[in-house]
Scaffold this active site. Structure first.
Site, short mmCIF file in Angstrom:
data_model
loop_
_atom_site.label_atom_id
_atom_site.label_comp_id
_atom_site.label_asym_id
_atom_site.label_seq_id
_atom_site.Cartn_x
_atom_site.Cartn_y
_atom_site.Cartn_z
N GLU A 175 12.51 1.88 1.60
CA GLU A 175 13.36 1.59 0.64
C GLU A 175 14.47 2.39 0.44
O GLU A 175 15.68 1.78 0.33
CB GLU A 175 12.71 1.33 -0.71
CG GLU A 175 11.74 -0.05 -0.57
CD GLU A 175 10.33 0.46 -0.31
OE1 GLU A 175 9.35 -0.43 -0.08
OE2 GLU A 175 10.05 1.69 0.12
N ARG A 205 11.45 2.77 -5.83
CA ARG A 205 11.32 3.91 -5.05
C ARG A 205 12.72 4.39 -4.34
O ARG A 205 12.67 5.47 -3.78
CB ARG A 205 10.32 3.52 -3.69
CG ARG A 205 9.04 2.83 -4.21
CD ARG A 205 8.17 2.77 -3.12
NE ARG A 205 7.34 3.84 -2.86
CZ ARG A 205 6.49 3.96 -1.65
NH1 ARG A 205 6.48 2.92 -0.75
NH2 ARG A 205 5.62 4.86 -1.72
N LYS A 216 -6.40 -5.62 13.53
CA LYS A 216 -6.43 -6.43 12.19
C LYS A 216 -7.15 -7.83 12.24
O LYS A 216 -6.88 -8.46 13.32
CB LYS A 216 -4.92 -6.55 11.89
CG LYS A 216 -4.70 -6.75 10.21
CD LYS A 216 -3.27 -6.55 10.07
CE LYS A 216 -3.06 -6.65 8.47
NZ LYS A 216 -1.63 -6.87 8.12
#
Length: 640
Positions: A371, A399, A285
């Protein structure tokens, strides 16, 4: 405006068809220019930087090898798609990223045929790519589904549900696991690249297929044993046993920045009859931009910045961010209450749980992009006497709605929901807007729903939630900085279901829920200037309603206006239902509800978004005047 970077090769590429005209040895230069262009663009707009820098070579290689857009490329989450947008006909607009009227910061079907599936929430790519693959297969059309999913997104169960269902797609489904945290694979080099090329080659796959046919003739037990032995032998070398068990042919890990490694493997997979295939690439990254590589978060999300130094433009200071008020308040409460703990789903800094975790590391839990698990985990903690706070963005809590209903509300367990990003959120647009939580929570029996008007109210609500053990309780608060009010040292435990009068009047009553309170007060000033005496009430609670306050105001005012940062079905709907049930509108009372419009609003400056939504002070004034004008000839004089 600063001079644009020098990108002679990239200037010749508008679409992947142009890219595929280049020689393979030119792709290194193209990738370098693509990275430079992206850094320059995001320096001007802000946005997600590190994740896109990490997939520059991978993006180039995929579009070079596969036949996009016939082959459907699905980016998971989508915040790493900036290089993809530059290569797919949108370079001329790349400096409008996340701006009003500009490009979305995520993939978006309406933008381009190269964005076959919109994404901003994670772990959906494999399911969607499988859908594309199977649709083409059933219709006898060419076209693969290619999913690029990060190791973080692989923490969500949905990714595995999709993989478990993928076998029928065969070689039409390719999953590329972008491992940019070194969380799955060790550093890779020449040997692993050689092995990846070998096990994806037509020669190896041909021998493997022939061996399988021979082994089958030896009997099911022998064939099964040999097949498992071969899988595990590769798994010991490459680490792919788990994916093989899910029905995927595993290739990797390979260096995701080395085009000489990437392209032969992708070509082998493209030309193979073996599938579905999972290619494991390891990337870094922030790759290629020193400030990002050296930053702890790899410049995941940045404000506008100086490209040369990497220095981000600092905000002008001001009030604290709401999420930090929550995190710091909760940390202080936990100093004296050992039952308090906090759960977040891969958003510790975004929710303020990082502040809590710093003070109470053993009581903070980041469950990853999960979640559903996070909510039920909180329910289990609550059932055993803890005081869990599930700190989840409004748009992400959607969600886990079944878990909120089934595992929390039905069982009346005292889970505390700290709901960040309530209302409109600016540059992230509709995928991250907290539009629906009032509606989907206030409809549930046993649920208490609060909304903070400012940072002091948020602190009071955090304390109130901590002390509330009678069932589930939620409190919502917006993105960004507070209003500048002082947060008292001694926090107040709010009476459940009771609002407060902010200012008294006699003709117009504005019932505000949440952070529109400042606009309601501005509107009241303007109405007072027109001779319309105005009451402003901060309702604090969408559920239970302060029915006594509502009835009092409805019986003593001509116009009642509700306003909230949520979709239809929230405070206004509940107030109207109560008023109807009690006959409060039978005598000519004028009631108007103000809420978010029934559209998905695109990214823009938040003030402009609320102008578009019709929820700023002038809109409140117009709503009141319109209601009065319906039966009052004197309103025009008042307006003048």
């Amino acid at each position: 405006m600063s001079e644009r970077p020098h990108t002679p090769l990239l200037d010749t590429v508008d679409t992947p068809a142009d890219l595929r005209k280049l020689k393979q040895e030119q792709l290194r230069q193209l990738s370098d220019e693509l990275r430079t262009e992206m850094i320059d663009a995001v320096g001007q707009t802000g946005g997600h930087l590190g994740s896109g820098l990490g997939v520059v070579e991978l993006t180039t290689a995929i579009h070079y090898v596969f036949d996009t857009p016939t082959d459907k490329l699905v980016w998971d989450v989508g915040h790493q798609c900036y290089p993809h947008k530059i290569l797919t006909g949108r370079r001329d607009r790349i400096r409008t990223l996340r701006q009003g009227g500009g490009l979305s910061g995520f993939t978006k079907r309406a933008e381009s045929e190269y964005d076959p599936f919109g994404a901003a929430h994670s772990s959906t790519s494999i399911s969607a790519a499988l859908g594309f693959a199977m649709a083409n297969k059933m219709q006898g059309r060419p076209g693969r589904g290619i999913a690029v999913i990060g190791d973080g997104a692989m923490s969500a169960g949905m990714a595995y549900e999709a993989m478990n269902n993928a076998e029928q797609a065969g070689n039409r489904l390719v999953v590329i696991l972008n491992d940019n945290d070194m969380s799955i694979a060790p550093p890779v080099g020449g040997l692993s690249a050689y092995l990846a090329r070998m096990v994806s080659s037509s020669e190896y796959l041909g021998i493997r297929s022939m061996a399988s046919r021979i082994a089958k003739k030896l009997g099911r037990r022998v064939w099964g044993g040999l097949e498992k032995a071969e899988e595990y032998a590769r798994g010991m070398v490459t680490g792919g046993t788990m994916f093989e068990e899910l029905g995927f042919y595993y290739v990797g890990p390979i260096d995701g920045h080395n085009l000489d490694h990437l392209i032969p493997v992708l070509e082998n997979v493209r030309d193979s009859e073996q599938g579905p295939v999972l290619i494991h690439v390891v990337t870094k990254k922030g790759k290629g931009y020193a400030p990002a590589e050296n930053s702890a978060d790899k410049y995941h999300g940045v404000a506008k910045f100086d490209v040369v130094t990497g220095e981000q433009k600092k905000s002008s200071g001001g009030p604290p961010a709401y999420q930090n008020v929550f995190g710091e308040t909760l940390a202080k409460l936990a100093d004296s209450d050992p039952r308090i703990c906090a759960i977040t789903a891969a958003m510790p800094s975004g929710t303020g749980v990082d502040k809590f975790a710093k003070a109470h590391p053993d009581k903070a839990f980041d469950v990853g992009i999960a979640e559903q698990h996070g909510v039920t985990f909180a329910a289990g903690l609550a059932a055993e006497g803890m005081r869990p706070f599930a700190a989840i963005y409004s748009t992400f809590l959607q969600r886990a709605y079944d878990q909120v209903v089934h595992d929390v509300a039905i069982q009346n367990l005292p889970v505390r929901f700290a709901i960040d990003r309530a209302g409109l959120v600016g540059a992230d647009g509709c995928t991250h807007a907290g539009s629906f939580d009032i509606t989907y929570l206030a409809t549930l029996p046993n649920m208490v729903v609060m909304a903070a008007a400012d940072e002091a109210e948020l602190a009071h609500m955090t304390y109130t939630a901590a002390e509330y053990d009678d069932g589930p309780i939620a409190f919502r608060y917006p993105r960004g900085s507070g209003t500048g009010v002082e947060i008292p040292e001694q926090l107040e435990k709010l009476e459940i279901g009771k609002g407060r009068i902010v200012r008294d009047g006699s003709k117009v009553a504005i019932l505000s829920l949440g952070a529109r309170l400042e606009e309601a007060k501005k509107a009241a000033d303007q109405l007072e200037a027109k001779g319309l005496s105005t009451t402003v009430a901060d309702m604090r609670f969408a559920k239970p309603l302060d029915t006594a306050l509502i009835e009092k105001l409805m019986r003593s005012h001509e116009v009642v206006v509700t306003i909230e940062e949520g979709a239809v079905g929230g405070l206004g709907a509940h107030v109207l239902t109560f008023a109807s049930d009690e006959g409060l509108t039978d005598g000519g009372l004028k009631v108007r509800t103000m809420r978010l419009p029934d559209i998905f609003q695109d990214q823009d400056d938040p003030t402009k978004q609320y102008d578009e939504a019709g929820l700023n002070a002038p809109h409140i004034v117009d709503t009141v005047l319109g209601a009065l004008r319906h039966n009052s000839a004197g309103v025009e004089e008042a307006r003048a």
